[in-house]
Motif scaffolding. Structure first.
Motif, PDB file in Angstrom:
ATOM      1  N   ALA A 150      21.037  34.835  35.963  1.00  0.00           N
ATOM      2  CA  ALA A 150      20.748  35.585  34.740  1.00  0.00           C
ATOM      3  C   ALA A 150      21.691  35.203  33.607  1.00  0.00           C
ATOM      4  O   ALA A 150      21.298  35.209  32.445  1.00  0.00           O
ATOM      5  N   CYS A 151      22.940  34.856  33.934  1.00  0.00           N
ATOM      6  CA  CYS A 151      23.901  34.459  32.891  1.00  0.00           C
ATOM      7  C   CYS A 151      23.443  33.181  32.207  1.00  0.00           C
ATOM      8  O   CYS A 151      23.396  33.099  30.983  1.00  0.00           O
ATOM      9  N   SER A 152      23.111  32.184  32.997  1.00  0.00           N
ATOM     10  CA  SER A 152      22.656  30.917  32.443  1.00  0.00           C
ATOM     11  C   SER A 152      21.370  31.117  31.655  1.00  0.00           C
ATOM     12  O   SER A 152      21.219  30.581  30.550  1.00  0.00           O
ATOM     13  N   ALA A 153      20.451  31.893  32.204  1.00  0.00           N
ATOM     14  CA  ALA A 153      19.175  32.135  31.514  1.00  0.00           C
ATOM     15  C   ALA A 153      19.409  32.820  30.166  1.00  0.00           C
ATOM     16  O   ALA A 153      18.769  32.465  29.169  1.00  0.00           O
ATOM     17  N   SER A 154      20.333  33.771  30.111  1.00  0.00           N
ATOM     18  CA  SER A 154      20.636  34.457  28.848  1.00  0.00           C
ATOM     19  C   SER A 154      21.198  33.478  27.823  1.00  0.00           C
ATOM     20  O   SER A 154      20.803  33.499  26.647  1.00  0.00           O
ATOM     21  N   LEU A 155      22.109  32.619  28.258  1.00  0.00           N
ATOM     22  CA  LEU A 155      22.693  31.635  27.342  1.00  0.00           C
ATOM     23  C   LEU A 155      21.634  30.642  26.866  1.00  0.00           C
ATOM     24  O   LEU A 155      21.611  30.272  25.691  1.00  0.00           O
ATOM     25  N   GLU A 156      20.770  30.218  27.768  1.00  0.00           N
ATOM     26  CA  GLU A 156      19.725  29.271  27.378  1.00  0.00           C
ATOM     27  C   GLU A 156      18.784  29.892  26.347  1.00  0.00           C
ATOM     28  O   GLU A 156      18.432  29.246  25.360  1.00  0.00           O
ATOM     29  N   ARG A 157      18.401  31.141  26.548  1.00  0.00           N
ATOM     30  CA  ARG A 157      17.531  31.819  25.571  1.00  0.00           C
ATOM     31  C   ARG A 157      18.238  31.976  24.234  1.00  0.00           C
ATOM     32  O   ARG A 157      17.644  31.779  23.175  1.00  0.00           O
ATOM     33  N   ALA A 158      19.511  32.330  24.262  1.00  0.00           N
ATOM     34  CA  ALA A 158      20.264  32.544  23.018  1.00  0.00           C
ATOM     35  C   ALA A 158      20.475  31.240  22.262  1.00  0.00           C
ATOM     36  O   ALA A 158      20.399  31.209  21.031  1.00  0.00           O
ATOM     37  N   GLY A 159      20.737  30.150  22.970  1.00  0.00           N
ATOM     38  CA  GLY A 159      21.024  28.878  22.327  1.00  0.00           C
ATOM     39  C   GLY A 159      19.792  28.087  21.936  1.00  0.00           C
ATOM     40  O   GLY A 159      19.868  27.195  21.075  1.00  0.00           O
ATOM     41  N   ALA A 160      18.648  28.396  22.530  1.00  0.00           N
ATOM     42  CA  ALA A 160      17.424  27.626  22.265  1.00  0.00           C
ATOM     43  C   ALA A 160      17.060  27.569  20.779  1.00  0.00           C
ATOM     44  O   ALA A 160      16.727  26.483  20.278  1.00  0.00           O
ATOM     45  N   PRO A 161      17.115  28.669  20.038  1.00  0.00           N
ATOM     46  CA  PRO A 161      16.782  28.573  18.610  1.00  0.00           C
ATOM     47  C   PRO A 161      17.738  27.648  17.840  1.00  0.00           C
ATOM     48  O   PRO A 161      17.313  26.941  16.926  1.00  0.00           O
ATOM     49  N   LEU A 162      19.015  27.648  18.224  1.00  0.00           N
ATOM     50  CA  LEU A 162      19.965  26.749  17.572  1.00  0.00           C
ATOM     51  C   LEU A 162      19.609  25.292  17.856  1.00  0.00           C
ATOM     52  O   LEU A 162      19.653  24.451  16.959  1.00  0.00           O
ATOM     53  N   LEU A 163      19.241  25.010  19.094  1.00  0.00           N
ATOM     54  CA  LEU A 163      18.862  23.653  19.468  1.00  0.00           C
ATOM     55  C   LEU A 163      17.579  23.231  18.752  1.00  0.00           C
ATOM     56  O   LEU A 163      17.505  22.129  18.202  1.00  0.00           O
ATOM     57  N   ARG A 164      16.588  24.112  18.722  1.00  0.00           N
ATOM     58  CA  ARG A 164      15.316  23.790  18.029  1.00  0.00           C
ATOM     59  C   ARG A 164      15.555  23.504  16.554  1.00  0.00           C
ATOM     60  O   ARG A 164      14.984  22.579  15.991  1.00  0.00           O
ATOM     61  N   ARG A 165      16.404  24.304  15.916  1.00  0.00           N
ATOM     62  CA  ARG A 165      16.725  24.089  14.504  1.00  0.00           C
ATOM     63  C   ARG A 165      17.402  22.745  14.293  1.00  0.00           C
ATOM     64  O   ARG A 165      17.092  22.024  13.349  1.00  0.00           O
ATOM     65  N   ALA A 166      18.342  22.409  15.180  1.00  0.00           N
ATOM     66  CA  ALA A 166      19.053  21.132  15.056  1.00  0.00           C
ATOM     67  C   ALA A 166      18.096  19.966  15.294  1.00  0.00           C
ATOM     68  O   ALA A 166      18.182  18.946  14.601  1.00  0.00           O
ATOM     69  N   GLU A 167      17.176  20.109  16.227  1.00  0.00           N
ATOM     70  CA  GLU A 167      16.166  19.069  16.459  1.00  0.00           C
ATOM     71  C   GLU A 167      15.280  18.906  15.236  1.00  0.00           C
ATOM     72  O   GLU A 167      15.013  17.783  14.797  1.00  0.00           O
ATOM     73  N   ALA A 168      14.824  20.016  14.678  1.00  0.00           N
ATOM     74  CA  ALA A 168      13.944  19.980  13.505  1.00  0.00           C
ATOM     75  C   ALA A 168      14.643  19.329  12.308  1.00  0.00           C
ATOM     76  O   ALA A 168      14.002  18.662  11.497  1.00  0.00           O
ATOM     77  N   ALA A 169      15.951  19.490  12.232  1.00  0.00           N
ATOM     78  CA  ALA A 169      16.718  18.894  11.133  1.00  0.00           C
ATOM     79  C   ALA A 169      17.065  17.429  11.409  1.00  0.00           C
ATOM     80  O   ALA A 169      17.685  16.782  10.567  1.00  0.00           O
ATOM     81  N   ALA A 219      19.143  16.441  13.651  1.00  0.00           N
ATOM     82  CA  ALA A 219      20.563  16.373  13.986  1.00  0.00           C
ATOM     83  C   ALA A 219      20.821  16.196  15.479  1.00  0.00           C
ATOM     84  O   ALA A 219      21.938  15.906  15.883  1.00  0.00           O
ATOM     85  N   VAL A 220      19.786  16.369  16.277  1.00  0.00           N
ATOM     86  CA  VAL A 220      19.890  16.233  17.728  1.00  0.00           C
ATOM     87  C   VAL A 220      18.654  15.497  18.201  1.00  0.00           C
ATOM     88  O   VAL A 220      17.546  15.757  17.708  1.00  0.00           O
ATOM     89  N   ASP A 221      18.839  14.579  19.132  1.00  0.00           N
ATOM     90  CA  ASP A 221      17.694  13.868  19.695  1.00  0.00           C
ATOM     91  C   ASP A 221      16.739  14.842  20.352  1.00  0.00           C
ATOM     92  O   ASP A 221      17.173  15.764  21.047  1.00  0.00           O
ATOM     93  N   GLY A 222      15.425  14.631  20.129  1.00  0.00           N
ATOM     94  CA  GLY A 222      14.415  15.440  20.794  1.00  0.00           C
ATOM     95  C   GLY A 222      14.479  15.194  22.293  1.00  0.00           C
ATOM     96  O   GLY A 222      14.923  14.148  22.751  1.00  0.00           O
ATOM     97  N   ASP A 259      23.846  24.661   8.046  1.00  0.00           N
ATOM     98  CA  ASP A 259      23.933  23.385   8.745  1.00  0.00           C
ATOM     99  C   ASP A 259      23.567  23.586  10.215  1.00  0.00           C
ATOM    100  O   ASP A 259      24.365  24.108  11.003  1.00  0.00           O
ATOM    101  N   ALA A 260      22.370  23.166  10.585  1.00  0.00           N
ATOM    102  CA  ALA A 260      21.859  23.396  11.938  1.00  0.00           C
ATOM    103  C   ALA A 260      22.717  22.708  12.999  1.00  0.00           C
ATOM    104  O   ALA A 260      22.988  23.279  14.055  1.00  0.00           O
ATOM    105  N   ARG A 261      23.157  21.474  12.737  1.00  0.00           N
ATOM    106  CA  ARG A 261      23.996  20.753  13.700  1.00  0.00           C
ATOM    107  C   ARG A 261      25.331  21.466  13.872  1.00  0.00           C
ATOM    108  O   ARG A 261      25.795  21.677  14.993  1.00  0.00           O
ATOM    109  N   ALA A 262      25.957  21.830  12.765  1.00  0.00           N
ATOM    110  CA  ALA A 262      27.248  22.515  12.836  1.00  0.00           C
ATOM    111  C   ALA A 262      27.127  23.836  13.592  1.00  0.00           C
ATOM    112  O   ALA A 262      28.007  24.185  14.386  1.00  0.00           O
TER     113      ALA A 262
END
Length: 191
Positions: A124-143, A145-148, A84-87
């Motif tokens: 660097a902390c924010s950048a690391s989190l953004e890189r780590a979370g980006a695939p989750l966001l892209r998956r949720a968008e593709a599904a 489950a999240v507005d583009g 579940d991409a949104r979850a």
């Protein structure tokens, strides 16, 4: 071929470790505004030594937060495999909220402070989190489950705002979680 970075002297490594340990305790107790002079005093070093190891407050906060950042990045990678991409996205964002609310100073470590993008001291902390979370966001968008158009940077900024707004609340973790749920649900009734 570039030559390897020079090894720090043993006393410099000890000072760095001692400063970091004291900084973790001071930031936990006093938040991101913990006194650098107090950190130096408790660590048994001069203020100049603290600044040599951590040239900016942001550099010190990022070092204090590094273990938490690494754990959150690893968690994002684990959640990418979920069905579940949104979850998965919401669980990870909830983990970030919980970390920010439970550790004073952590939200400040990931807050954007307007540093120039090419700065050595960019967040660097924010950048690391953004890189780590980006695939989750892209998956949720593709599904669907999240507005583009929603960016991970915006989501991290929202979390920072929630954590900073609840930092001095009697129950910061519970209040931060409640505000996060309000943000996720929106103000419109379900229907």
């Amino acid at each position: 071929m570039s030559k390897p970075a020079p090894q720090r002297r043993a006393d410099a490594r000890r000072n760095h470790a001692r400063i970091l340990a004291v900084a973790e305790a001071e930031v936990a107790e006093h938040g991101a505004g913990a006194s650098l002079e107090q950190i130096a005093r408790v660590a048994g070093v001069g203020s100049a030594t603290v600044r040599r190891h951590f040239p900016t407050r942001r550099a010190l906060l990022e070092s204090v937060a590094r273990a938490r950042i690494d754990a959150l990045c690893a968690r994002a990678a684990e959640l990418e495999r979920g069905e579940d991409a949104r979850a998965a996205l919401l669980e990870w964002l909830g983990d970030v909220v919980a970390y920010c609310a439970s550790a004073r100073g952590f939200a400040a470590a990931i807050a954007v402070d307007g540093a120039e993008p090419e700065s050595v001291y960019e967040n660097a902390c924010s950048a690391s989190l953004e890189r780590a979370g980006a695939p989750l966001l892209r998956r949720a968008e593709a599904a669907g489950a999240v507005d583009g158009g929603v960016t991970m940077s915006e989501l991290i900024t929202l979390i920072v705002g929630i954590a900073l707004a609840t930092e001095h609340h009697a129950a910061p973790e519970a209040q931060a979680e409640r505000l996060f749920q309000v943000a996720v649900a929106g103000l419109s009734p379900a229907g």
